[in-house]
Design a protein around this motif. Sequence first.
Motif, PDB file in Angstrom:
ATOM      1  N   SER A   1       0.869  -1.270   0.246  1.00 50.98           N
ATOM      2  CA  SER A   1       0.013  -0.076  -0.081  1.00 50.98           C
ATOM      3  C   SER A   1       0.906   1.350   0.110  1.00 50.98           C
TER       4      SER A   1
ATOM      5  N   GLU B   1      -0.508   5.226  12.094  1.00 56.93           N
ATOM      6  CA  GLU B   1      -1.468   4.538  11.390  1.00 56.93           C
ATOM      7  C   GLU B   1      -2.721   4.632  11.586  1.00 56.93           C
TER       8      GLU B   1
ATOM      9  N   GLU C   1      -7.056  -2.181   0.515  1.00 47.55           N
ATOM     10  CA  GLU C   1      -7.095  -2.294   2.228  1.00 47.55           C
ATOM     11  C   GLU C   1      -8.333  -2.786   2.656  1.00 47.55           C
TER      12      GLU C   1
ATOM     13  N   ALA D   1      -9.366  -6.344   4.376  1.00 48.27           N
ATOM     14  CA  ALA D   1      -9.670  -6.471   5.575  1.00 48.27           C
ATOM     15  C   ALA D   1     -11.082  -7.134   5.986  1.00 48.27           C
TER      16      ALA D   1
ATOM     17  N   GLY E   1      -0.817  -8.521   5.930  1.00 51.23           N
ATOM     18  CA  GLY E   1      -0.244  -7.518   6.466  1.00 51.23           C
ATOM     19  C   GLY E   1      -0.439  -6.429   5.361  1.00 51.23           C
ATOM     20  N   VAL E   2      -0.829  -5.224   5.699  1.00 54.14           N
ATOM     21  CA  VAL E   2      -0.701  -4.048   4.758  1.00 54.14           C
ATOM     22  C   VAL E   2       0.370  -3.199   5.241  1.00 54.14           C
TER      23      VAL E   2
ATOM     24  N   ARG F   1       2.113   0.316   4.277  1.00 54.52           N
ATOM     25  CA  ARG F   1       1.980   1.542   3.564  1.00 54.52           C
ATOM     26  C   ARG F   1       3.396   2.308   3.486  1.00 54.52           C
TER      27      ARG F   1
ATOM     28  N   SER G   1      -3.431  -9.928  11.891  1.00 57.99           N
ATOM     29  CA  SER G   1      -3.312  -9.226  10.847  1.00 57.99           C
ATOM     30  C   SER G   1      -2.661  -7.775  11.246  1.00 57.99           C
TER      31      SER G   1
ATOM     32  N   THR H   1      -1.577  -3.780  10.044  1.00 52.08           N
ATOM     33  CA  THR H   1      -1.220  -2.382   9.129  1.00 52.08           C
ATOM     34  C   THR H   1      -0.181  -1.743   9.781  1.00 52.08           C
TER      35      THR H   1
ATOM     36  N   ASN I   1       3.158   1.405   8.686  1.00 50.14           N
ATOM     37  CA  ASN I   1       4.025   2.263   8.028  1.00 50.14           C
ATOM     38  C   ASN I   1       5.232   1.806   7.656  1.00 50.14           C
TER      39      ASN I   1
END
Length: 333
Positions: A116, A132, A150, A154, A165-166, A168, A247, A249, A251
Amino acid sequence: MSVLVTGGAGYIGSHMVLNLLDAGEEVVVLDALITGFQWLVDSRARFVAGNVADTELVARLIAEHDVRSVIHFAGSVVVPESVGNPLKYYANNTAATRTLIEACVAGGVEHFIFSSTAAVYGLVGGLEPVGEDVPLAPISPYGRSKLMSEWMLADVAAAHPLKFGVLRYFNVAGADPQLRSGQATAEATHLIKVAVQTALGLRPSMSVFGTDYPTPDGTCVRDYIHVSDLAAAHGVVLAHLRAGGESVTLNCGYGRGFSVDDVIAEVKAVTGVDFPVTRGDRRAGDPASIVAGAERIRAMGWVPAHDHLDEIVAAAHAWEQKLMVRNDIDRSR
């Protein structure tokens, strides 16, 4: 078991492939070669030319190679282009990702790591690091296309046994320290590549877009992360998910910013060339400043190894010189 890397013949994807192979993983690369280059893919990986939206192909690769984890890089990434051609971005980034996720669910894939972008944050203010949890308000079709993906991921993970795993990204730069890969697209818009190419005489000059931003010198401020450190961050997230982690998310950045003028000055210092720079109006879709709050990924054990701007610039410069030699050889054949 294998890891499927989509877009693995591209800039970031090819570095991810190197990271996985160096760690002893079995790797399958799927890339349509629209912006990628097969010669960037390490020979230890299995390369397949194709599109992530080809459901039958993806299903076959998952089954044949016992793919349990997918790391998804394939997509379009140029913010100004997305403003002029939004449908391309919703097709390549959002719709194609939806199709890929569906194939992964059907094939029993356990882990999905998604490439992302910090563009999901939009016009977040000041020079303070962006965490985040700040409100998400992308200002470009590129950012919105990634945010939609994203959300889809989810929602799917809530309904199926898929952990994700996202990651960014902020501004990715540099090249593999061993120069096995780097940014190979001749017309790439990455600032450091453009500046290095100008220093090497491959461009007559370079442009700065906007000099009246509310930043110390009036030019945009960004958090620049070395591409090998970014690949290592994916490896940390993959290990987390394989160990049964939830999971996440996250940076990916260093938590400090440099302005466009800072970067230009560093490129001039590293290369020893005082190249011409023109200054123009702002571009659509560019926030004034965005710097990563990256405490979460560090808390998971990620330790950057190349977090110095001069090292990033030196790697980009060395890679560009290698490309010049390669191109000269190709032209002589």
